[in-house]
Write a protein that holds these residues in place. Structure first.
Motif, PDB file in Angstrom:
ATOM      1  N   ASP A   4     -29.274  13.831  16.526  1.00 36.77           N
ATOM      2  CA  ASP A   4     -29.719  13.031  15.380  1.00 36.77           C
ATOM      3  C   ASP A   4     -28.741  13.135  14.212  1.00 36.77           C
ATOM      4  O   ASP A   4     -28.380  12.131  13.600  1.00 36.77           O
ATOM      5  CB  ASP A   4     -31.123  13.485  14.943  1.00 36.77           C
ATOM      6  CG  ASP A   4     -31.676  12.651  13.802  1.00 36.77           C
ATOM      7  OD1 ASP A   4     -31.480  11.417  13.817  1.00 36.77           O
ATOM      8  OD2 ASP A   4     -32.321  13.220  12.896  1.00 36.77           O
TER       9      ASP A   4
ATOM     10  N   ASP B 252     -29.417  14.087   7.282  1.00 34.03           N
ATOM     11  CA  ASP B 252     -30.307  14.887   8.133  1.00 34.03           C
ATOM     12  C   ASP B 252     -30.463  16.334   7.659  1.00 34.03           C
ATOM     13  O   ASP B 252     -30.828  17.203   8.432  1.00 34.03           O
ATOM     14  CB  ASP B 252     -29.801  14.847   9.593  1.00 34.03           C
ATOM     15  CG  ASP B 252     -30.850  15.302  10.599  1.00 34.03           C
ATOM     16  OD1 ASP B 252     -32.029  14.986  10.411  1.00 34.03           O
ATOM     17  OD2 ASP B 252     -30.481  15.990  11.573  1.00 34.03           O
TER      18      ASP B 252
ATOM     19  N   HIS C 262     -35.043  13.735   6.675  1.00 29.22           N
ATOM     20  CA  HIS C 262     -36.471  13.715   7.030  1.00 29.22           C
ATOM     21  C   HIS C 262     -37.009  15.150   7.152  1.00 29.22           C
ATOM     22  O   HIS C 262     -37.860  15.409   7.994  1.00 29.22           O
ATOM     23  CB  HIS C 262     -36.700  12.899   8.321  1.00 29.22           C
ATOM     24  CG  HIS C 262     -36.113  13.517   9.556  1.00 29.22           C
ATOM     25  ND1 HIS C 262     -36.784  13.601  10.751  1.00 29.22           N
ATOM     26  CD2 HIS C 262     -34.912  14.107   9.781  1.00 29.22           C
ATOM     27  CE1 HIS C 262     -36.027  14.193  11.663  1.00 29.22           C
ATOM     28  NE2 HIS C 262     -34.886  14.507  11.091  1.00 29.22           N
ATOM     29  N   HIS C 263     -36.474  16.054   6.338  1.00 34.03           N
ATOM     30  CA  HIS C 263     -36.956  17.441   6.306  1.00 34.03           C
ATOM     31  C   HIS C 263     -37.636  17.753   4.963  1.00 34.03           C
ATOM     32  O   HIS C 263     -37.584  16.948   4.045  1.00 34.03           O
ATOM     33  CB  HIS C 263     -35.794  18.416   6.500  1.00 34.03           C
ATOM     34  CG  HIS C 263     -35.191  18.390   7.865  1.00 34.03           C
ATOM     35  ND1 HIS C 263     -34.197  17.511   8.212  1.00 34.03           N
ATOM     36  CD2 HIS C 263     -35.446  19.117   8.968  1.00 34.03           C
ATOM     37  CE1 HIS C 263     -33.855  17.702   9.480  1.00 34.03           C
ATOM     38  NE2 HIS C 263     -34.595  18.676   9.964  1.00 34.03           N
TER      39      HIS C 263
ATOM     40  N   SER D 298     -33.562  11.085  11.434  1.00 34.77           N
ATOM     41  CA  SER D 298     -32.730  10.448  10.410  1.00 34.77           C
ATOM     42  C   SER D 298     -32.162   9.137  10.943  1.00 34.77           C
ATOM     43  O   SER D 298     -31.892   8.217  10.174  1.00 34.77           O
ATOM     44  CB  SER D 298     -31.597  11.381   9.981  1.00 34.77           C
ATOM     45  OG  SER D 298     -32.130  12.479   9.281  1.00 34.77           O
TER      46      SER D 298
ATOM     47  N   ASP E 239     -34.616  13.710  18.604  1.00 40.43           N
ATOM     48  CA  ASP E 239     -35.413  14.417  17.599  1.00 40.43           C
ATOM     49  C   ASP E 239     -36.906  14.338  17.886  1.00 40.43           C
ATOM     50  O   ASP E 239     -37.647  15.266  17.568  1.00 40.43           O
ATOM     51  CB  ASP E 239     -35.123  13.861  16.194  1.00 40.43           C
ATOM     52  CG  ASP E 239     -34.233  14.799  15.392  1.00 40.43           C
ATOM     53  OD1 ASP E 239     -33.375  15.451  16.013  1.00 40.43           O
ATOM     54  OD2 ASP E 239     -34.397  14.895  14.150  1.00 40.43           O
TER      55      ASP E 239
ATOM     56  N   LYS F 203     -40.041  22.109  12.826  1.00 41.66           N
ATOM     57  CA  LYS F 203     -40.111  21.548  11.489  1.00 41.66           C
ATOM     58  C   LYS F 203     -41.540  21.323  11.022  1.00 41.66           C
ATOM     59  O   LYS F 203     -41.897  21.618   9.895  1.00 41.66           O
ATOM     60  CB  LYS F 203     -39.355  20.213  11.492  1.00 41.66           C
ATOM     61  CG  LYS F 203     -39.407  19.504  10.195  1.00 41.66           C
ATOM     62  CD  LYS F 203     -38.623  18.182  10.195  1.00 41.66           C
ATOM     63  CE  LYS F 203     -38.292  17.647  11.557  1.00 41.66           C
ATOM     64  NZ  LYS F 203     -37.212  16.677  11.503  1.00 41.66           N
TER      65      LYS F 203
HETATM   66 MN   LIG Z   1     -33.100  15.162  12.419  1.00 40.05          MN
END
Ligand SMILES: [Mn+2]
Length: 312
Positions: free
Chosen positions: A13, A72, A94-95, A115, A149, A299
């Protein structure tokens, strides 16, 4: 020239989103170049070979004061070592958000599965004359990033939007059997040969700190052949202890996720780490390997529980 970089210990990703965003911005007339912060894993290599695309070069050092775009990731500890000397101008991620800047910057963070989904939206939503055009190769790379991902839409990080985007991407990419392609990717990722144990732990490794804690290290192996990890259990635990000591960590873990069966196994550096994990997750103990069924996202399912424990 602006630099686009993904996170350390790069995955499909981070590499694909950075590379395709380079194309997007280049089509808009900007001078940018994407780089990888480390060697590509076997899954990412497979993807680049399959589509005949050249992977981004590896960068060790970015000159002081350069403008960089983070793809990312947004945590300093996940980025290039001299991040504090660089000028972050944009973040796409996207974290969880964990960054402080000294001036306003462009930030696009969404709770999507990858991402690559965010980058895909930039092309798919454009639709104006002179909007950047998504090539077949780049659509394929973005699709690979989403599949990687989201573990082919299995991960709880997956949203309906990721699925819709993937469908639109495949109208361009024209991959005949997406599920078969995902299996090929996961098998490539699982084929680790006789990789050194420290490299194995650090292949998909991230450190996180929580309020008042030292860093925790979380290695991750997403695999279709979990026995590979089980067979190396003793050396992995010995190395985790060493890394915990060497990197001055509060805890060190190595997770083995069976992608297809959606099973989660974790090895702990020592008794202290094992007790903490047991307190937080109440796993089964199978010969020193802690096990939880139906859990597959570091995550979304692991890090937030640690964070709540220390911060609430
Ligand atoms: Mn990612």
């Amino acid at each position: 020239m602006k630099y686009i970089i993904g996170h350390q210990n790069p995955d499909t990703d981070t590499i694909c989103s950075a590379l395709v965003y380079e194309d997007y911005l280049t089509q808009k007339g900007e001078e940018v170049k994407a780089y990888a912060l480390g060697h590509l894993n076997n899954e990412t290599k497979f993807v680049f070979e399959k589509f005949g695309v050249k992977a981004p070069d590896h960068v060790h050092e970015i000159p002081k004061n350069s403008e960089i775009i983070l793809l990312d990731h947004n945590e300093e500890t996940h980025s290039i070592h001299n991040i504090n000397e660089l000028d972050i101008i944009e973040i796409i991620d996207h974290h969880r958000v964990k960054i402080e800047t000294d001036k306003p910057i462009k930030i696009h963070i969404e709770p999507l599965g990858s991402s690559c989904s965010i980058i895909a939206k930039k092309y798919l939503e454009a639709g104006l004359p002179n909007s950047p055009i998504l090539s077949k190769e780049n659509a394929s790379l973005l699709l690979a990033g989403i599949i990687s991902d989201t573990l082919y839409f299995r991960s709880p990080t997956t949203t309906q939007e990721d699925k819709d985007i993937a469908e639109k991407l495949n109208e361009i990419a024209q991959i005949e059997n997406l599920e078969k392609f995902s299996l090929e990717m996961f098998n490539a990722k699982s084929d680790l040969g006789d990789i050194e144990v420290e490299e194995l732990i650090r292949l998909d490794y991230k450190v996180y700190d929580f309020k008042g804690t030292k860093d925790f290290g979380f290695g991750l192996m997403e695999t279709t052949t979990k026995d590979y990890g089980f067979n190396r259990k003793d050396e992995i635990i010995t190395k985790l202890k060493e890394i915990k000591e060497k990197d001055n960590l509060q805890g060190a873990y190595f997770m083995i996720i069976d992608i297809l069966k959606e099973e989660f196994y974790i090895l702990c550096a020592d008794k202290e780490d094992s007790e903490l994990f047991t307190e937080l997750f109440n796993p089964q103990n199978q010969n020193g390997i802690l096990f939880i069924n139906n859990l597959i996202s570091r995550k979304k399912q692991i890090i937030p529980v640690f964070q709540n424990h220390f911060e609430k």
